[in-house]
Design a protein around this motif. Structure first.
Motif, PDB file in Angstrom:
ATOM      1  N   GLN A   1       2.043   7.433 -14.032  1.00 51.61           N
ATOM      2  CA  GLN A   1       0.883   7.967 -14.712  1.00 51.61           C
ATOM      3  C   GLN A   1       0.038   6.827 -15.270  1.00 51.61           C
ATOM      4  OE1 GLN A   1       2.399  10.687 -17.665  1.00 51.61           O
ATOM      5  NE2 GLN A   1       2.685  12.339 -16.192  1.00 51.61           N
ATOM      6  N   ARG A   2      -1.226   7.123 -15.502  1.00 47.09           N
ATOM      7  CA  ARG A   2      -2.147   6.123 -16.031  1.00 47.09           C
ATOM      8  C   ARG A   2      -1.623   5.547 -17.339  1.00 47.09           C
ATOM      9  NH1 ARG A   2      -8.518   7.220 -17.636  1.00 47.09           N
ATOM     10  NH2 ARG A   2      -8.972   5.092 -18.349  1.00 47.09           N
ATOM     11  N   GLY A   3      -1.656   4.238 -17.451  1.00 43.65           N
ATOM     12  CA  GLY A   3      -1.182   3.555 -18.646  1.00 43.65           C
ATOM     13  C   GLY A   3       0.285   3.153 -18.595  1.00 43.65           C
ATOM     14  N   GLU A   4       1.025   3.639 -17.608  1.00 48.28           N
ATOM     15  CA  GLU A   4       2.458   3.324 -17.509  1.00 48.28           C
ATOM     16  C   GLU A   4       2.644   1.876 -17.072  1.00 48.28           C
ATOM     17  OE1 GLU A   4       6.497   5.126 -15.362  1.00 48.28           O
ATOM     18  OE2 GLU A   4       4.561   6.153 -15.192  1.00 48.28           O
ATOM     19  N   VAL A   5       3.628   1.190 -17.653  1.00 47.78           N
ATOM     20  CA  VAL A   5       3.927  -0.197 -17.330  1.00 47.78           C
ATOM     21  C   VAL A   5       5.097  -0.240 -16.358  1.00 47.78           C
ATOM     22  CG1 VAL A   5       4.666  -2.427 -18.247  1.00 47.78           C
ATOM     23  CG2 VAL A   5       3.039  -1.031 -19.528  1.00 47.78           C
ATOM     24  N   LEU A   6       4.953  -1.023 -15.291  1.00 50.30           N
ATOM     25  CA  LEU A   6       5.965  -1.122 -14.250  1.00 50.30           C
ATOM     26  C   LEU A   6       6.344  -2.577 -14.038  1.00 50.30           C
ATOM     27  CD1 LEU A   6       4.201   1.235 -11.678  1.00 50.30           C
ATOM     28  CD2 LEU A   6       6.004   1.895 -13.285  1.00 50.30           C
ATOM     29  N   LEU A   7       7.599  -2.796 -13.651  1.00 48.37           N
ATOM     30  CA  LEU A   7       8.087  -4.132 -13.337  1.00 48.37           C
ATOM     31  C   LEU A   7       7.997  -4.354 -11.829  1.00 48.37           C
ATOM     32  CD1 LEU A   7       9.565  -6.816 -13.922  1.00 48.37           C
ATOM     33  CD2 LEU A   7      11.719  -5.552 -13.787  1.00 48.37           C
ATOM     34  N   VAL A   8       7.270  -5.375 -11.411  1.00 52.36           N
ATOM     35  CA  VAL A   8       7.120  -5.683  -9.985  1.00 52.36           C
ATOM     36  C   VAL A   8       8.383  -6.381  -9.493  1.00 52.36           C
ATOM     37  CG1 VAL A   8       5.781  -6.960  -8.266  1.00 52.36           C
ATOM     38  CG2 VAL A   8       4.622  -5.859 -10.187  1.00 52.36           C
TER      39      VAL A   8
ATOM     40  N   TYR B   1       4.800  -7.904 -14.631  1.00 54.24           N
ATOM     41  CA  TYR B   1       4.519  -6.507 -14.954  1.00 54.24           C
ATOM     42  C   TYR B   1       3.100  -6.129 -14.534  1.00 54.24           C
ATOM     43  CZ  TYR B   1       8.669  -6.653 -17.964  1.00 54.24           C
ATOM     44  OH  TYR B   1       9.947  -6.783 -18.440  1.00 54.24           O
ATOM     45  N   VAL B   2       2.915  -4.840 -14.260  1.00 54.73           N
ATOM     46  CA  VAL B   2       1.590  -4.279 -14.008  1.00 54.73           C
ATOM     47  C   VAL B   2       1.461  -2.990 -14.809  1.00 54.73           C
ATOM     48  CG1 VAL B   2       1.326  -5.257 -11.685  1.00 54.73           C
ATOM     49  CG2 VAL B   2       2.423  -3.030 -11.970  1.00 54.73           C
ATOM     50  N   GLN B   3       0.209  -2.598 -15.062  1.00 56.06           N
ATOM     51  CA  GLN B   3      -0.073  -1.347 -15.766  1.00 56.06           C
ATOM     52  C   GLN B   3      -0.942  -0.468 -14.882  1.00 56.06           C
ATOM     53  OE1 GLN B   3      -2.284  -1.588 -19.513  1.00 56.06           O
ATOM     54  NE2 GLN B   3      -0.935  -0.051 -20.371  1.00 56.06           N
ATOM     55  N   ALA B   4      -0.627   0.827 -14.871  1.00 56.81           N
ATOM     56  CA  ALA B   4      -1.318   1.765 -13.995  1.00 56.81           C
ATOM     57  C   ALA B   4      -2.727   2.042 -14.490  1.00 56.81           C
ATOM     58  CB  ALA B   4      -0.527   3.063 -13.892  1.00 56.81           C
ATOM     59  N   LEU B   5      -3.682   1.985 -13.569  1.00 58.55           N
ATOM     60  CA  LEU B   5      -5.065   2.327 -13.880  1.00 58.55           C
ATOM     61  C   LEU B   5      -5.330   3.814 -13.660  1.00 58.55           C
ATOM     62  CD1 LEU B   5      -6.847  -0.674 -12.116  1.00 58.55           C
ATOM     63  CD2 LEU B   5      -6.650  -0.319 -14.582  1.00 58.55           C
ATOM     64  N   TYR B   6      -4.559   4.438 -12.761  1.00 59.19           N
ATOM     65  CA  TYR B   6      -4.754   5.840 -12.421  1.00 59.19           C
ATOM     66  C   TYR B   6      -3.390   6.503 -12.228  1.00 59.19           C
ATOM     67  CZ  TYR B   6      -8.941   3.332 -10.873  1.00 59.19           C
ATOM     68  OH  TYR B   6     -10.002   2.495 -10.805  1.00 59.19           O
ATOM     69  N   ASP B   7      -3.378   7.808 -12.197  1.00 56.38           N
ATOM     70  CA  ASP B   7      -2.168   8.558 -11.866  1.00 56.38           C
ATOM     71  C   ASP B   7      -1.881   8.416 -10.371  1.00 56.38           C
ATOM     72  OD1 ASP B   7      -2.152   9.355 -14.478  1.00 56.38           O
ATOM     73  OD2 ASP B   7      -2.879  11.389 -14.090  1.00 56.38           O
ATOM     74  N   PHE B   8      -0.589   8.383 -10.024  1.00 56.11           N
ATOM     75  CA  PHE B   8      -0.184   8.318  -8.621  1.00 56.11           C
ATOM     76  C   PHE B   8       1.018   9.239  -8.434  1.00 56.11           C
ATOM     77  CE2 PHE B   8       2.534   6.185  -5.350  1.00 56.11           C
ATOM     78  CZ  PHE B   8       1.717   6.466  -4.257  1.00 56.11           C
ATOM     79  N   ALA B   9       0.827  10.307  -7.654  1.00 61.97           N
ATOM     80  CA  ALA B   9       1.895  11.283  -7.444  1.00 61.97           C
ATOM     81  C   ALA B   9       2.844  10.880  -6.327  1.00 61.97           C
ATOM     82  CB  ALA B   9       1.291  12.658  -7.133  1.00 61.97           C
TER      83      ALA B   9
END
Length: 255
Positions: free
Chosen positions: A143-150, A125-133
């Motif tokens: 969005q910042r703080g969102e957790v994603l599965l690699v 998993y990774v967590q967003a440091l910044y927003d990415f459109a």
């Protein structure tokens, strides 16, 4: 269109020793994006990804096993396991379509185990440091703080990930950091006093290692561990992304 399958469930897409003719018959009447994975007949130990393409065509892609690298290759791309490969092509075109749903491989016989290569690797998993459109259709906005599965790391600066809603796409690596799920709290041990009641508490002398408390009564502060937070990137211009051309490893003969 979003993919509708669970890559970690090999029984949904692994068909075992299915011939090219049988795979074609199973997929010909299905919609574009329907697929299955079968054992290669002409190259024992390898697999074949059979896909119903657009225009009533069925394509067969050889998936080579690379024992030395503990990976699998399709075209010029390498993956650590078959679930990672399927998730990548759920977000990227093979030729005319992405992978959308499995044809139904069927459960293997009770005495047959699913090959280890079909099992998914430990989740990362990774967590967003910044927003990415996102700037391309294949990008995964977050969005910042969102957790994603690699899901895969096809490029140094761009990875494939999936959000909680099930959508998969490319994410810029400088925008995220590694994240680990919090561990559940440890159970509180129950005291065992026996028949004599609780033990007498032992009072310890004040520690001589701790300094005097601050004059204002507030707890002392310490410097944060690790490096300072990275500066927010100014944009996507410095992050190069390789092209995603069609896979050039379609198997010509696999009878």
């Amino acid at each position: 269109m979003c993919a509708r399958f669970e890559a970690g469930d090999a029984r949904a897409w692994y068909a075992g020793p299915l011939s090219r003719r049988e795979a074609h018959a199973r997929l010909a009447a299905r919609r574009a994006g329907t697929f299955l994975v079968r054992d290669s007949v002409t190259s024992p130990g390898d697999f074949v990804l059979s896909v119903r393409e657009a225009g009533a065509r069925v394509s067969h892609y050889i998936v080579s096993r690379l024992p030395a690298a503990r990976a699998f290759r399709i075209g010029d791309r390498h993956f650590r396991d078959l679930p990672s490969l399927l998730l990548f092509y759920a977000a990227h075109h093979l030729d005319t379509t992405t992978l959308r749903e499995p044809a139904g491989g069927g459960a293997p016989p009770p005495c047959q185990q699913v090959p280890p290569a079909l099992a998914s690797a430990p989740m990362d998993y990774v967590q967003a440091l910044y927003d990415f459109a996102g700037s391309d259709a294949e990008d995964l906005p977050f969005q910042r703080g969102e957790v994603l599965l690699v899901l895969d790391r096809p490029e140094e600066q761009w990875w494939t990930a999936r959000n909680r809603a099930g959508r998969a796409g490319m994410i810029p690596v400088p925008y995220v950091e590694r994240w680990a799920p919090p561990l559940p709290p440890a159970p509180t041990p129950q005291p065992h006093w026996g028949s004599h009641g609780p033990p007498e508490p032992v009072r310890c002398p004040p520690s001589t290692l701790a300094g005097p408390p601050p004059a204002n009564g507030s707890p002392p502060t310490s410097a944060p561990l690790g490096d300072e937070a990275p500066a927010e990137p100014s944009g996507d211009a410095g992050i190069g992304k390789a092209g995603n051309g069609a896979v050039a490893s379609r198997l010509s003969q696999d009878a």
